[in-house]
Design an enzyme around this catalytic site. Structure first.
Site, PDB file in Angstrom:
ATOM      1  N   GLU A  46     -12.911  89.289 -43.064  1.00 17.30           N
ATOM      2  CA  GLU A  46     -12.590  90.715 -42.918  1.00 17.30           C
ATOM      3  C   GLU A  46     -11.299  90.899 -42.133  1.00 17.30           C
ATOM      4  OE1 GLU A  46     -14.398  94.497 -40.427  1.00 17.30           O
ATOM      5  OE2 GLU A  46     -15.718  92.826 -40.965  1.00 17.30           O
ATOM      6  N   ASP A  50      -8.036  92.625 -43.947  1.00 15.80           N
ATOM      7  CA  ASP A  50      -7.461  93.869 -43.438  1.00 15.80           C
ATOM      8  C   ASP A  50      -5.935  93.807 -43.498  1.00 15.80           C
ATOM      9  OD1 ASP A  50      -7.311  96.385 -41.900  1.00 15.80           O
ATOM     10  OD2 ASP A  50      -6.654  95.090 -40.276  1.00 15.80           O
ATOM     11  N   GLU A 122     -12.658  94.334 -47.394  1.00 16.03           N
ATOM     12  CA  GLU A 122     -11.626  93.594 -46.658  1.00 16.03           C
ATOM     13  C   GLU A 122     -11.913  92.097 -46.685  1.00 16.03           C
ATOM     14  OE1 GLU A 122     -10.246  96.950 -43.373  1.00 16.03           O
ATOM     15  OE2 GLU A 122     -11.905  95.589 -42.917  1.00 16.03           O
TER      16      GLU A 122
END
Length: 234
Positions: A46, A50, A122
């Site tokens: 994640e 991002d 993400e």
């Protein structure tokens, strides 16, 4: 068929490392309940995803909107990479159906929770970047986000839901929305807040999230939708 294989087929991508993509689907609650079935959850992916999504969307908007200034481009990007925006993209590929969640998280509606969907998207972007490289991941992301990237929305609709709701109510009644915590459940590391937003002592929206800020944003978005029908400025 493994969830990762199902997802790869759904996306039309030639995934090489199914274990890595499957890790992107593993929520921490699943690892906690089934430590023998997987070695890691998706939070590291994640973190990487991002950054990948931010770069891809920034690049795409910079190219698509050559006359926008920095502020407008930033607002467009924020609308797409917000929790609500990423959750919308996750819903577009039905990501929630394939997430590996703990029983409690699943029963609390985790497959539909915007924050969980956004973070999982993400993680998926991070996994695809490591497996397929930047170009393939960029093309895939642009493909699912094309409507948002192409949209020539006025600045008013690019503001946060809380800002838009406050402007709307102040223009019409001179009053600000009031946010009220209805419930806060779960352990400290996995809190879930449920918040109502009221205007003139009437509840117009409810939102949930792992923080007050996210739950308030969700409540404001629900309030706008209840007032305006589609959540956009009239």
């Amino acid at each position: 068929m493994r969830p990762a294989a199902t997802l790869a087929a759904r996306l039309g991508l030639e995934v090489r490392d199914l274990d890595l993509v499957e890790q992107a689907l593993v929520h921490s609650s699943y690892l906690h309940e089934h430590p023998d079935r997987t070695v890691a959850h998706n939070e590291r992916l994640e973190f990487l995803g991002d950054a990948v999504i931010t770069l891809v969307i920034s690049e795409a908007l910079f190219t698509r909107h050559p006359t926008d200034d920095e502020g407008t481009l930033s607002a467009r990007r924020a609308a797409i990479v917000s929790t609500v925006g990423l959750a919308r993209l996750a819903g577009r590929i039905e990501l929630g159906d394939l997430l590996l969640l703990g029983e409690g998280e699943s029963q609390r509606g985790g497959r539909r929770r915007p924050t969980l969907l956004a973070s999982s998207l993400e993680a998926l972007a991070g996994a695809l970047y490591l497996d397929l490289g930047y170009a393939a991941t960029r093309d895939w992301l642009i493909g699912i986000a094309t409507p948002e990237i192409e949209a020539d929305l006025p600045m008013g609709t690019l503001k946060s839901a809380k800002s838009r709701l406050q402007e709307y109510t102040q223009q019409r009644s001179g009053k600000r929305p009031v946010y009220r915590i209805v419930a806060a459940s779960g352990p400290d590391h996995d809190k879930l807040f449920r918040i109502e937003v009221l205007v003139d002592d009437i509840v117009i929206g409810v939102g949930e999230g792992p923080s007050r800020r996210i739950a308030e944003t969700g409540a404001a978005a629900a309030g706008l939708e209840s007032i305006l029908g589609d959540g956009t400025e009239p």
